[in-house]
Design a protein around this motif. Structure first.
Motif, PDB file in Angstrom:
ATOM      1  N   GLY A   1     -44.202  46.081  19.591  1.00 33.29           N
ATOM      2  CA  GLY A   1     -44.679  47.463  19.466  1.00 33.29           C
ATOM      3  C   GLY A   1     -44.975  47.844  18.034  1.00 33.29           C
ATOM      4  O   GLY A   1     -45.067  46.996  17.142  1.00 33.29           O
ATOM      5  N   THR A   2     -45.139  49.134  17.800  1.00 37.30           N
ATOM      6  CA  THR A   2     -45.445  49.643  16.458  1.00 37.30           C
ATOM      7  C   THR A   2     -44.412  50.676  16.044  1.00 37.30           C
ATOM      8  O   THR A   2     -43.814  51.352  16.892  1.00 37.30           O
ATOM      9  CB  THR A   2     -46.837  50.293  16.404  1.00 37.30           C
ATOM     10  N   VAL A   3     -44.217  50.803  14.751  1.00 38.25           N
ATOM     11  CA  VAL A   3     -43.247  51.767  14.241  1.00 38.25           C
ATOM     12  C   VAL A   3     -43.622  53.176  14.710  1.00 38.25           C
ATOM     13  O   VAL A   3     -44.791  53.552  14.717  1.00 38.25           O
ATOM     14  CB  VAL A   3     -43.163  51.699  12.705  1.00 38.25           C
ATOM     15  N   GLY A   4     -42.627  53.920  15.164  1.00 41.85           N
ATOM     16  CA  GLY A   4     -42.875  55.256  15.706  1.00 41.85           C
ATOM     17  C   GLY A   4     -42.791  55.308  17.210  1.00 41.85           C
ATOM     18  O   GLY A   4     -42.624  56.384  17.795  1.00 41.85           O
ATOM     19  N   ASP A   5     -42.908  54.144  17.880  1.00 44.96           N
ATOM     20  CA  ASP A   5     -42.744  54.102  19.332  1.00 44.96           C
ATOM     21  C   ASP A   5     -41.317  54.491  19.684  1.00 44.96           C
ATOM     22  O   ASP A   5     -40.356  53.957  19.098  1.00 44.96           O
ATOM     23  CB  ASP A   5     -43.010  52.695  19.886  1.00 44.96           C
ATOM     24  N   ILE A   6     -41.154  55.368  20.657  1.00 46.77           N
ATOM     25  CA  ILE A   6     -39.804  55.795  21.037  1.00 46.77           C
ATOM     26  C   ILE A   6     -38.997  54.624  21.592  1.00 46.77           C
ATOM     27  O   ILE A   6     -37.783  54.527  21.391  1.00 46.77           O
ATOM     28  CB  ILE A   6     -39.873  56.981  22.035  1.00 46.77           C
ATOM     29  N   GLU A   7     -39.680  53.696  22.283  1.00 52.87           N
ATOM     30  CA  GLU A   7     -38.971  52.567  22.888  1.00 52.87           C
ATOM     31  C   GLU A   7     -38.336  51.642  21.851  1.00 52.87           C
ATOM     32  O   GLU A   7     -37.322  51.002  22.119  1.00 52.87           O
ATOM     33  CB  GLU A   7     -39.932  51.735  23.758  1.00 52.87           C
ATOM     34  N   SER A   8     -38.958  51.532  20.680  1.00 50.92           N
ATOM     35  CA  SER A   8     -38.488  50.551  19.702  1.00 50.92           C
ATOM     36  C   SER A   8     -37.430  51.093  18.748  1.00 50.92           C
ATOM     37  O   SER A   8     -36.886  50.339  17.941  1.00 50.92           O
ATOM     38  CB  SER A   8     -39.671  50.018  18.891  1.00 50.92           C
ATOM     39  N   LEU A   9     -37.110  52.392  18.839  1.00 56.71           N
ATOM     40  CA  LEU A   9     -36.173  52.987  17.877  1.00 56.71           C
ATOM     41  C   LEU A   9     -34.809  52.293  17.843  1.00 56.71           C
ATOM     42  O   LEU A   9     -34.277  52.055  16.745  1.00 56.71           O
ATOM     43  CB  LEU A   9     -36.021  54.484  18.154  1.00 56.71           C
ATOM     44  N   PRO A  10     -34.195  51.966  18.989  1.00 60.70           N
ATOM     45  CA  PRO A  10     -32.901  51.265  18.903  1.00 60.70           C
ATOM     46  C   PRO A  10     -33.006  49.917  18.184  1.00 60.70           C
ATOM     47  O   PRO A  10     -32.081  49.528  17.463  1.00 60.70           O
ATOM     48  CB  PRO A  10     -32.491  51.082  20.373  1.00 60.70           C
ATOM     49  N   PHE A  11     -34.123  49.215  18.382  1.00 58.23           N
ATOM     50  CA  PHE A  11     -34.308  47.933  17.699  1.00 58.23           C
ATOM     51  C   PHE A  11     -34.477  48.133  16.200  1.00 58.23           C
ATOM     52  O   PHE A  11     -33.941  47.373  15.393  1.00 58.23           O
ATOM     53  CB  PHE A  11     -35.515  47.199  18.286  1.00 58.23           C
ATOM     54  N   MET A  12     -35.229  49.162  15.826  1.00 60.00           N
ATOM     55  CA  MET A  12     -35.419  49.460  14.404  1.00 60.00           C
ATOM     56  C   MET A  12     -34.088  49.818  13.746  1.00 60.00           C
ATOM     57  O   MET A  12     -33.794  49.390  12.627  1.00 60.00           O
ATOM     58  CB  MET A  12     -36.427  50.603  14.233  1.00 60.00           C
ATOM     59  N   GLU A  13     -33.290  50.609  14.446  1.00 57.72           N
ATOM     60  CA  GLU A  13     -31.975  50.975  13.905  1.00 57.72           C
ATOM     61  C   GLU A  13     -31.089  49.747  13.769  1.00 57.72           C
ATOM     62  O   GLU A  13     -30.363  49.591  12.785  1.00 57.72           O
ATOM     63  CB  GLU A  13     -31.319  52.024  14.802  1.00 57.72           C
ATOM     64  N   ALA A  14     -31.166  48.853  14.756  1.00 57.52           N
ATOM     65  CA  ALA A  14     -30.345  47.640  14.712  1.00 57.52           C
ATOM     66  C   ALA A  14     -30.714  46.755  13.524  1.00 57.52           C
ATOM     67  O   ALA A  14     -29.832  46.261  12.810  1.00 57.52           O
ATOM     68  CB  ALA A  14     -30.484  46.861  16.015  1.00 57.52           C
ATOM     69  N   ILE A  15     -32.009  46.563  13.286  1.00 55.29           N
ATOM     70  CA  ILE A  15     -32.388  45.699  12.163  1.00 55.29           C
ATOM     71  C   ILE A  15     -32.155  46.405  10.832  1.00 55.29           C
ATOM     72  O   ILE A  15     -31.926  45.753   9.811  1.00 55.29           O
ATOM     73  CB  ILE A  15     -33.833  45.181  12.284  1.00 55.29           C
TER      74      ILE A  15
END
Length: 543
Positions: A142-156
């Protein structure tokens, strides 16, 4: 300790994060480092196994039976490192794992939350099953800003802090050219990085996709606004073949920037000779062949990504360009008389895997044409099953033969197997069970019959190939088909599952139950694709 490289994307999807990561991994390999690649997918499906190819493209299968994202195919094709179950995870699988723990009482009655429970599960996945790798590249879908990817972004983000000097972030963006203004625009990249920094991630390197070279001044501007050194703003220009990407990225200093970000100053120079040879063979072919692919998902060619690349690899091996003629199999059902015209100028025919009844009769007509006109034919999975049904109908006096996948035929020469052996373990499934994860998945051995065409092609008695299918050719029809010219040239070790059929009295007619395209690589083309393209080349010289 392994160093981690996290790859994120911004602005728009389909910029090529998977390809970029794979190319970077190949460059690190070329310097002598050991690499591993994995993918974090934000969608809620447990895996892409039940997803329509139009939704997600190809479902890539690993040796150990994982149904994964197609980017893992890029990873394997560029690095040669076999992916595992532990190299691809989705939101669905993460939540499934956490909920199972909660049901067992593992959280001791505590409130289960995205932070820390979901993010901890993501971090555990990202860092698990690591051996002596020097670098682990982790792509976030996905791309930054997608609601679905927020937990992954926080994890990394958390991993970046925990790993400190052993983790960097690469952000892939788009620098579009606005024709009306006559200039490249950096603002989309600036906004994408701003979004990334707002969730606590500062990229170390920016990889900027662009249709044309980015002037030094604009690269400096990007670096200044995004808090990245100018030398870490890398332009990613379009190339003539995807296998030129490692050479292009090295020329732009991408791998050097990564090593610099880790403070590595003593890395050996890369040996890029194999990529130079692959590119030379790709862009300077000595001939060309036309191969028809008769499929049912051709509107989205990503559904056949590994197949397309494997044909390219066969072309590289034979120093020819492979032109693929994509044919919707339903064409032959609407107009029976169109088959001969449609195959005019075609040097070989391939029927790939698929599911469901739509387009099946059209594929069978393609098999008939290839068999009767001595055109090289390659049937993969579903394509092998259609070849068997065609042989039963038109050669073995069984005009109503079919597969139980579509209904009750007289007879069903292809049907669902409910039990088979894998190693020393019995695998079972139910005809009315869940669709997800119930196929024969992963690598299985196959014994080749001496003197057969496939035995000659492989040059060995036993092979291991990857499978992804629910239905099998019934071994009970082996004798009747062999009486009319077929040869069952590959069988499972116990002899109960037909793996390969061929017609000896034909220039090249082979059907396989497995998916050989999943193991082909540009520097190591699969033997079947190498031989198939050679057969197409031989046929082209006859017409």
């Amino acid at each position: 300790m392994a160093r981690f490289i996290f790859v994120t994307g911004g602005v728009v999807s389909s910029l090529g994060k998977g390809l970029a990561g794979a190319a970077l991994a190949s460059l690190l390999q070329a310097r002598g480092y050991k690499v591993r690649m994995r993918k974090l997918d934000p969608y809620i499906n447990v895996d892409p196994g039940t997803m329509n190819p139009y939704e997600h493209g190809e479902c890539y299968v690993t040796d150990d039976g994982a149904e994964t994202d197609l980017d893992l195919g890029h990873y394997e094709r560029f690095t040669g490192v076999a992916s595992k179950q532990s190299d691809n995870v989705t939101t669905g699988r993460i939540y499934q794992t956490v909920i199972r723990k909660e049901r067992r009482g593992d959280y001791l009655g505590g409130t289960v939350q995205v932070i820390p429970h979901i993010t901890n599960a993501i971090k555990e996945f990202a860092t698990a099953d690591i051996g002596d790798e020097d670098f682990v590249l982790v792509e976030i879908g996905g791309t930054v800003g997608d609601i679905e990817s927020l937990p992954f972004m926080e994890a990394i983000r958390q991993l970046g802090n925990e790993l400190r000097n052993n983790a960097i972030f690469i952000h892939l963006t788009l620098v579009p050219y606005i024709a009306a203004a006559g200039e490249l625009k950096t603002k989309p990249t600036q906004h994408s990085v701003k979004e990334l920094r707002s969730i606590g991630i500062q990229p170390d390197i920016l990889l900027c996709r662009s249709e044309m070279p980015i002037p030094e001044g604009q690269r400096a501007k990007i670096g200044q606004f995004c808090n990245v050194p100018p030398e870490a703003v890398i332009q990613a220009l379009d190339v003539r073949t995807i296998y030129e990407v490692p050479l292009s990225y090295h020329h732009e200093g991408f791998d050097a920037a990564v090593l610099n970000a880790f403070g590595i100053t003593d890395a050996p120079d890369p040996d890029l000779s194999k990529w130079e040879e692959i590119v030379d063979r790709s862009i300077n072919p000595e001939g060309e062949v036309n191969i028809a692919v008769v499929g049912k998902y051709i509107e989205l060619q990503d559904a056949y990504k590994s197949l397309t690349e494997s044909l390219t690899h066969g072309g590289i091996a034979n120093k020819v360009k492979v032109n693929i003629d994509w044919i919707e199999s339903e064409e032959f059902e609407k107009d029976r008389d169109s088959v001969a015209d449609r195959f005019s100028g075609v040097h070989a025919i391939l029927v790939p895997g698929g599911f469901g009844e739509r387009g099946a009769e059209g594929k069978i007509r393609a098999v008939t044409y290839a068999r009767e006109n001595k055109i090289p034919y390659f049937g993969i999975c579903y394509g092998m099953q259609m070849a068997v049904i065609e042989g039963c109908r038109n050669l073995a006096d069984m005009p109503h033969a079919g597969t139980s996948e579509f209904g009750d035929f007289d007879p069903n020469v292809v049907g669902i197997m409910t039990e088979w052996t894998k190693g020393n373990k019995t695998e079972t499934r139910s005809a009315d069970g869940d669709l997800g994860g119930t196929m024969r998945l992963g690598s299985y051995p196959c014994d080749l019959i001496p003197g057969s065409k496939v035995h000659e092609i492989y040059g060995q008695d036993r092979i291991d190939e990857r499978h992804r299918h629910r239905y099998e050719v019934n071994i009970a029809y082996k004798e009747v088909l062999e009486k009319v010219g077929y040869k069952f040239s590959g069988l499972s070790p116990h002899g109960d599952l037909p793996e390969i059929v061929e017609i000896p009295d034909h220039p090249w007619f082979i059907g396989v139950q497995f998916h050989p395209e999943l193991k082909s690589k540009p520097f190591d083309p699969h033997p079947l694709f190498k031989s198939f393209v050679k057969a197409a080349l031989d046929h082209s010289r006859l017409v």
